[in-house]
Design a protein around this motif. Structure first.
Motif, PDB file in Angstrom:
ATOM      1  N   ALA A   1       0.835  -1.211   0.000  1.00 54.93           N
ATOM      2  CA  ALA A   1       0.000   0.000   0.000  1.00 54.93           C
ATOM      3  C   ALA A   1       0.866   1.256   0.000  1.00 54.93           C
ATOM      4  CB  ALA A   1      -0.932  -0.006   1.199  1.00 54.93           C
ATOM      5  N   LYS A   2       1.901   1.280   0.828  1.00 56.79           N
ATOM      6  CA  LYS A   2       2.768   2.454   0.878  1.00 56.79           C
ATOM      7  C   LYS A   2       3.561   2.599  -0.417  1.00 56.79           C
ATOM      8  CE  LYS A   2       4.084   4.164   4.962  1.00 56.79           C
ATOM      9  NZ  LYS A   2       4.837   4.365   6.230  1.00 56.79           N
ATOM     10  N   THR A   3       3.966   1.469  -0.992  1.00 55.51           N
ATOM     11  CA  THR A   3       4.689   1.518  -2.262  1.00 55.51           C
ATOM     12  C   THR A   3       3.796   2.075  -3.358  1.00 55.51           C
ATOM     13  OG1 THR A   3       6.004  -0.402  -1.581  1.00 55.51           O
ATOM     14  CG2 THR A   3       6.017   0.163  -3.924  1.00 55.51           C
ATOM     15  N   ALA A   4       2.541   1.639  -3.387  1.00 57.23           N
ATOM     16  CA  ALA A   4       1.594   2.141  -4.387  1.00 57.23           C
ATOM     17  C   ALA A   4       1.387   3.636  -4.243  1.00 57.23           C
ATOM     18  CB  ALA A   4       0.272   1.398  -4.258  1.00 57.23           C
ATOM     19  N   LEU A   5       1.167   4.103  -3.017  1.00 56.81           N
ATOM     20  CA  LEU A   5       0.939   5.532  -2.796  1.00 56.81           C
ATOM     21  C   LEU A   5       2.179   6.354  -3.154  1.00 56.81           C
ATOM     22  CD1 LEU A   5      -1.047   5.323   0.560  1.00 56.81           C
ATOM     23  CD2 LEU A   5      -1.957   6.042  -1.668  1.00 56.81           C
ATOM     24  N   ALA A   6       3.362   5.777  -2.923  1.00 55.33           N
ATOM     25  CA  ALA A   6       4.595   6.468  -3.310  1.00 55.33           C
ATOM     26  C   ALA A   6       4.703   6.547  -4.834  1.00 55.33           C
ATOM     27  CB  ALA A   6       5.805   5.741  -2.727  1.00 55.33           C
ATOM     28  N   LEU A   7       4.367   5.465  -5.524  1.00 54.15           N
ATOM     29  CA  LEU A   7       4.387   5.465  -6.993  1.00 54.15           C
ATOM     30  C   LEU A   7       3.410   6.490  -7.551  1.00 54.15           C
ATOM     31  CD1 LEU A   7       4.520   1.603  -7.545  1.00 54.15           C
ATOM     32  CD2 LEU A   7       6.283   3.228  -8.287  1.00 54.15           C
ATOM     33  N   MET A   8       2.331   6.721  -6.836  1.00 57.99           N
ATOM     34  CA  MET A   8       1.319   7.697  -7.258  1.00 57.99           C
ATOM     35  C   MET A   8       1.690   9.119  -6.855  1.00 57.99           C
ATOM     36  SD  MET A   8      -1.889   5.267  -6.164  1.00 57.99           S
ATOM     37  CE  MET A   8      -3.174   6.512  -6.277  1.00 57.99           C
ATOM     38  N   GLY A   9       2.825   9.279  -6.165  1.00 60.30           N
ATOM     39  CA  GLY A   9       3.322  10.603  -5.812  1.00 60.30           C
ATOM     40  C   GLY A   9       2.670  11.225  -4.596  1.00 60.30           C
ATOM     41  N   LEU A  10       2.028  10.389  -3.752  1.00 62.35           N
ATOM     42  CA  LEU A  10       1.293  10.919  -2.609  1.00 62.35           C
ATOM     43  C   LEU A  10       2.081  10.904  -1.308  1.00 62.35           C
ATOM     44  CD1 LEU A  10      -2.149   9.306  -3.451  1.00 62.35           C
ATOM     45  CD2 LEU A  10      -1.592  11.742  -3.540  1.00 62.35           C
ATOM     46  N   ILE A  11       3.022   9.990  -1.171  1.00 57.73           N
ATOM     47  CA  ILE A  11       3.857   9.902   0.031  1.00 57.73           C
ATOM     48  C   ILE A  11       5.252   9.472  -0.390  1.00 57.73           C
ATOM     49  CG2 ILE A  11       1.892   9.284   1.508  1.00 57.73           C
ATOM     50  CD1 ILE A  11       2.974   6.391   1.545  1.00 57.73           C
ATOM     51  N   SER A  12       6.190   9.518   0.553  1.00 56.42           N
ATOM     52  CA  SER A  12       7.510   8.959   0.275  1.00 56.42           C
ATOM     53  C   SER A  12       7.465   7.449   0.507  1.00 56.42           C
ATOM     54  CB  SER A  12       8.569   9.585   1.184  1.00 56.42           C
ATOM     55  OG  SER A  12       8.362   9.199   2.525  1.00 56.42           O
ATOM     56  N   ASP A  13       8.323   6.754  -0.166  1.00 54.09           N
ATOM     57  CA  ASP A  13       8.379   5.287  -0.077  1.00 54.09           C
ATOM     58  C   ASP A  13       9.209   4.912   1.152  1.00 54.09           C
ATOM     59  OD1 ASP A  13       8.372   2.592  -0.460  1.00 54.09           O
ATOM     60  OD2 ASP A  13       9.523   2.598  -2.318  1.00 54.09           O
ATOM     61  N   GLU A  14       8.624   5.129   2.341  1.00 56.31           N
ATOM     62  CA  GLU A  14       9.373   4.942   3.577  1.00 56.31           C
ATOM     63  C   GLU A  14       8.518   4.220   4.602  1.00 56.31           C
ATOM     64  OE1 GLU A  14      11.545   7.749   6.959  1.00 56.31           O
ATOM     65  OE2 GLU A  14      11.303   8.521   4.912  1.00 56.31           O
ATOM     66  N   MET A  15       9.082   3.172   5.173  1.00 54.04           N
ATOM     67  CA  MET A  15       8.440   2.465   6.273  1.00 54.04           C
ATOM     68  C   MET A  15       9.496   2.165   7.312  1.00 54.04           C
ATOM     69  SD  MET A  15       7.647  -0.578   3.698  1.00 54.04           S
ATOM     70  CE  MET A  15       7.553   0.626   2.392  1.00 54.04           C
ATOM     71  N   ARG A  16       9.067   1.698   8.458  1.00 53.91           N
ATOM     72  CA  ARG A  16      10.013   1.477   9.546  1.00 53.91           C
ATOM     73  C   ARG A  16      10.367   0.009   9.677  1.00 53.91           C
ATOM     74  NH1 ARG A  16       7.861   5.679  14.236  1.00 53.91           N
ATOM     75  NH2 ARG A  16       8.924   7.498  13.351  1.00 53.91           N
ATOM     76  N   LEU A  17      11.659  -0.223   9.949  1.00 56.68           N
ATOM     77  CA  LEU A  17      12.099  -1.586  10.238  1.00 56.68           C
ATOM     78  C   LEU A  17      11.319  -2.132  11.425  1.00 56.68           C
ATOM     79  CD1 LEU A  17      15.954  -1.152   9.828  1.00 56.68           C
ATOM     80  CD2 LEU A  17      14.455  -2.554   8.390  1.00 56.68           C
ATOM     81  N   PRO A  18      10.966  -3.423  11.370  1.00 59.08           N
ATOM     82  CA  PRO A  18      11.487  -4.449  10.475  1.00 59.08           C
ATOM     83  C   PRO A  18      10.829  -4.539   9.111  1.00 59.08           C
ATOM     84  CG  PRO A  18      10.019  -5.469  12.053  1.00 59.08           C
ATOM     85  CD  PRO A  18      10.104  -4.022  12.441  1.00 59.08           C
TER      86      PRO A  18
END
Length: 293
Positions: free
Chosen positions: A253-270
Motif C-alpha cells: 500500500a505504501k509503495t503504491a501511494l509512493a508510486l502515485m506521488g502521494l507519500i515517500s516510499d518509507e516504512m520502519r524496520l522491520p
C-alpha cells in the motif's frame, strides 16, 4: 449506523523517519473527497507497532482535526497489555474519536476467558464505542464467536468487530451468534464481498488507501441491494486486492501511494522496501487500474 460501508485503514506516511503530517492530511482529504465512509488511523496498516506513544497520539489527533466530523474516525487503541489498551482508549475518547479499534492481545496468546476480561476492562473504563479486531494471522489468538457474542450482550459500548480471519464459516457463526444491531466489519479485502452478502456492514480496507472511491462504491452497491454491481466492482478490484498482500501489509500500500506521488516510499524496520519482482507486479496492476500514467 456509525461504522458501516468502506472505512480505510490509513497508512502513516513518514519522511526521514518522522511522521509526515502534511502528507497525512493530503491522504485524508483525498479519502473524503472520493466518498470514503470512515477512517481508521493507527491500525496495523498505520504501522502502530513502531509508533512511539507520542506519535500514536499525534496521528490520531491529526486525523480527528483534519476530518472535522465529516466521517467517523475509529482510532486504533489496542495493545497486548490491557492497562496500556485502557490508557490508549481513554486518550482516543478524550481526543474526540468516534470509536476505538482494539486488536486482540498479540504474543500473550490469552484464553477465551482472558480475551473476555481484556475487553471487559476496556469497556468499563470508557463510554466510547469499541470495536475488537480479530486477526489471528498476526496475533496468535482467535476471538471466537461465543466470546464475541458474550461481549456484545454484556457491554453495550462493544458495538462491533473487525473480523479479519478470512474464514467465511466462522463469520457465519459470528453473525448468527451476535445481536442484529452488532456491526460485523470485514478486515480482509479479498473476502469482504461474501461477508457483507451474509450480513456484514462494511470493510476496514487496505485497498481503499489506493482507490477509496471504488471500494466505497462497492459498499454503496451492497447497501442498495445491488449484488450484481457489487460483484462486478469486487472482481474489478480483485487483482489490486491480491497485490496489496503480495508482501506484508502495509508495504504494498505504501509503495503504491509512493508510486502515485502521494507519500515517500518509507516504512520502519522491520518492514523494508518491496521486492523488485513484486513491485513490478504492483506497477502493472496500478497501470491496469488507471492509477498510474
Amino acid at each position: 449506523m456509525r461504522f458501516s460501508g468502506a472505512l480505510t485503514a490509513l497508512v502513516t506516511p513518514f519522511r526521514h523517519n518522522v511522521v509526515d503530517e502534511d502528507a497525512f492530511r493530503v491522504l485524508i482529504e483525498r479519502q473524503i473527497s472520493e466518498g470514503i465512509h470512515g477512517l481508521v488511523p493507527c491500525g496495523t496498516t498505520g504501522e502502530s507497532a513502531t509508533l512511539s506513544h507520542e506519535e500514536h497520539e499525534r496521528v490520531i489527533e491529526i486525523c480527528i482535526d483534519q476530518v472535522k466530523g465529516r466521517v467517523p474516525v475509529l482510532a486504533g487503541a489496542g495493545s497486548n497489555n490491557t492497562s496500556e489498551a485502557v490508557r490508549l482508549t481513554c486518550f482516543a475518547q478524550k481526543a474526540g474519536a468516534d470509536g476505538a479499534l482494539l486488536i486482540t492481545p498479540y504474543y500473550n496468546k490469552p484464553t477465551q476467558e482472558g480475551l473476555y476480561r481484556h475487553y471487559k476492562a476496556i469497556a468499563e473504563a470508557v463510554d466510547l464505542p469499541l470495536v475488537p479486531y480479530n486477526v489471528p494471522g498476526r496475533t496468535g489468538c482467535n476471538l471466537l464467536p461465543p466470546t464475541v457474542s458474550r461481549l456484545a450482550r454484556d457491554f453495550p459500548n462493544i458495538v462491533g468487530i473487525k473480523e479479519a480471519t478470512g474464514d467465511i464459516p466462522q463469520c457465519s457463526r459470528l453473525l448468527a451468534a451476535c445481536p442484529k444491531k452488532f456491526i460485523v466489519l470485514s478486515g480482509d479485502d479479498l473476502t469482504a464481498l461474501p461477508l457483507m452478502a451474509l450480513g456484514g456492514k462494511g470493510i476496514i480496507s487496505v485497498t481503499s488507501n489506493v482507490t477509496p472511491g471504488l471500494v466505497a462504491e462497492m459498499c454503496n452497491a451492497l447497501a442498495a441491494g445491488d449484488l450484481q454491481k457489487a460483484a462486478r466492482l469486487h472482481l474489478s478490484l480483485f487483482a489490486l486486492h491480491d497485490v496489496m498482500f503480495a508482501e506484508t501489509n502495509p508495504i504494498p500500500a505504501k509503495t503504491a501511494l509512493a508510486l502515485m506521488g502521494l507519500i515517500s516510499d518509507e516504512m520502519r524496520l522491520p518492514l523494508c522496501p518491496m521486492d523488485e519482482a513484486n513491485k513490478n507486479k504492483l506497477i502493472d496492476v496500478l497501470h491496469a487500474q488507471g492509477m498510474l500514467d
